[in-house]
Scaffold this active site. Structure first.
Site, PDB file in Angstrom:
ATOM      1  N   ILE A   1       0.878  -1.174   0.000  1.00  0.00           N
ATOM      2  CA  ILE A   1       0.000   0.000   0.000  1.00  0.00           C
ATOM      3  C   ILE A   1       0.912   1.219   0.000  1.00  0.00           C
ATOM      4  O   ILE A   1       1.879   1.280   0.766  1.00  0.00           O
ATOM      5  CB  ILE A   1      -0.947  -0.013   1.221  1.00  0.00           C
ATOM      6  CG1 ILE A   1      -1.859   1.228   1.214  1.00  0.00           C
ATOM      7  CG2 ILE A   1      -0.203  -0.123   2.533  1.00  0.00           C
ATOM      8  CD1 ILE A   1      -2.939   1.193   2.306  1.00  0.00           C
ATOM      9  N   SER A   2       0.672   2.154  -0.885  1.00  0.00           N
ATOM     10  CA  SER A   2       1.559   3.310  -1.050  1.00  0.00           C
ATOM     11  C   SER A   2       1.528   4.217   0.172  1.00  0.00           C
ATOM     12  O   SER A   2       0.529   4.272   0.897  1.00  0.00           O
ATOM     13  CB  SER A   2       1.155   4.111  -2.289  1.00  0.00           C
ATOM     14  OG  SER A   2       1.336   3.361  -3.465  1.00  0.00           O
TER      15      SER A   2
END
Length: 407
Positions: free
Chosen positions: A86-87
């Protein structure tokens, strides 16, 4: 007291305690999210108020696996399984701002991942179409988005390289994984005048780019260096440049190469997730360096770079650099000092641990440091993190280098 009433009181107390605990947890998440938005989004330069509001409202912890949830509101990438991440929140907010989402937009997202980016976009646009190539991630994200009532997000499993032709054209396209070049099908499916935000380049050396479709062709505007997981499927099969994990190295450790003259800021090529960092052309005679400055304890001031490494072949890593300090003191916590940090990850991108050189304290003229650091046998990727890392003061770094020990 009758047993029935005692049971009723007990059940009521348990229910009340559970409700109070849930309310406390939610309030704590809300406080963490508010602090994250202030420090990692607003302070870092995101100004679009609609985007800031969406970041404040989107519960990132709902999209993070339980094992990583305590880190949900740190500005960092987190593993979500299947070698994907997940960024960091800033990256999500920055890409969203560059996309310029409008209430009437139909948006295509390539790389659903956890569903967090789609959730941030949801209140900003009319519809979000999102594609994930990994079935387990795509199905889990779809369930999460449905459970949280993101009704205008349409998710499916497939190869994003092909786009979503039956729903095209799209006003905006956002790609959260990195191919070497824009996939032709996505170019076709982007509406005339539309925008695409996409990380492009080699596996560990990428630029986040804003593409505008004008007269059927894409005009490219480089934004900043970045590091995303690769676009798999057809895009990975077409990849031409593959790094060598037996010869790990750092790009632009001398900081004399600017990423792109057309970029909005003069940033050093090869380095990403920069915070409170700039090129100081006069730091050394005829030799630029990177300068980190922070006046508020705990705020990030850093630069990162990723590289491949095979721990089966590379047992030790030699890391060296030149440094100068001015009034450096620890940050909010006694552990917040400047270090040069190497973080190792396995083939699933699960964090294996850190090795550090430092801390660097106080004021000092230019010094040289070089040390050998061990490499875990299961390491397949690594990241080099430099900067004040929450400390206050000013730090200059130059001639940052890595190499296999003895090589």
């Amino acid at each position: 007291m009758p047993l029935g009433r005692l049971l009723l009181i007990t059940v009521s107390l348990v229910a009340s305690t559970g409700l109070a605990s849930a309310q406390h947890d939610r309030a704590d998440w809300d406080r963490q999210r508010a602090r994250m938005v202030e420090a990692a989004i607003i302070e870092a330069g995101v100004t679009n108020q609609r985007v800031v509001s969406a970041m404040r409202a989107t519960r990132r912890h709902e999209f993070v696996p339980l094992a990583q949830r305590r880190l949900a509101y740190q500005d960092m990438a987190l593993p979500i399984g299947a070698s994907q991440t997940i960024s960091p929140p800033f990256v999500v907010a920055y890409m969203t701002e560059q996309l310029d989402p409008q209430p009437t937009d139909k948006v295509l997202e390539i790389g659903t991942g956890s569903g967090y980016q789609a959730a941030v976009l949801s209140p900003l646009v009319a519809d979000v179409y999102t594609i994930e190539i990994v079935p387990s991630l795509g199905k889990r994200a779809a369930k999460t988005l449905s459970r949280l009532d993101y009704d205008n997000v349409h998710a499916r499993v497939g190869d994003g390289y092909q786009g979503w032709p039956e729903a095209a054209p799209f006003d905006k396209i956002i790609v959260t994984c990195s191919p070497e070049n824009p996939p032709p099908k996505l170019v076709e499916q982007l509406a005339e005048g539309g925008r695409m935000v996409i990380p492009l380049g080699e596996r560990f050396q990428q630029n986040l780019c804003l593409m505008r479709k004008v007269n059927g062709e894409l005009e490219r505007e480089p934004l900043r260096a970045t590091l995303f997981v690769p676009m798999t499927g057809a895009a990975e099969e077409r990849r031409e440049v593959l790094p060598d994990p037996e010869r790990p190295a750092i790009v632009n450790g001398s900081f004399d190469e600017i990423a792109d003259d057309e970029m909005e800021e003069p940033l050093p090529a090869g380095w990403h997730y920069l915070r409170q960092a700039e090129i100081d052309a006069k730091a050394r005679p005829d030799d630029p360096a990177i300068a980190f400055k922070n006046d508020e304890p705990g705020l990030p001031s850093q630069a990162l770079q990723g590289f491949p490494i095979d721990g089966r072949r590379v047992k030790r890593l030699r890391v060296g650099f030149a440094a100068k300090g001015e009034g450096i003191r620890f940050g909010q916590q006694a552990s917040q000092w400047p270090y040069v940090v190497v973080s190792y990850y396995d083939e699933r991108r699960v964090w294996l641990g850190d090795e550090v050189i430092g801390p660097l304290r106080g004021s000092f003229d230019w010094i040289e440091r070089s040390e050998e650091l061990p490499v875990p046998a299961s390491a397949r990727e690594a990241g080099l993190r430099i900067g004040l890392l929450g400390a206050v003061g000013k730090l200059w770094l130059d001639d940052v280098r890595i190499a296999p020990a003895g090589g």
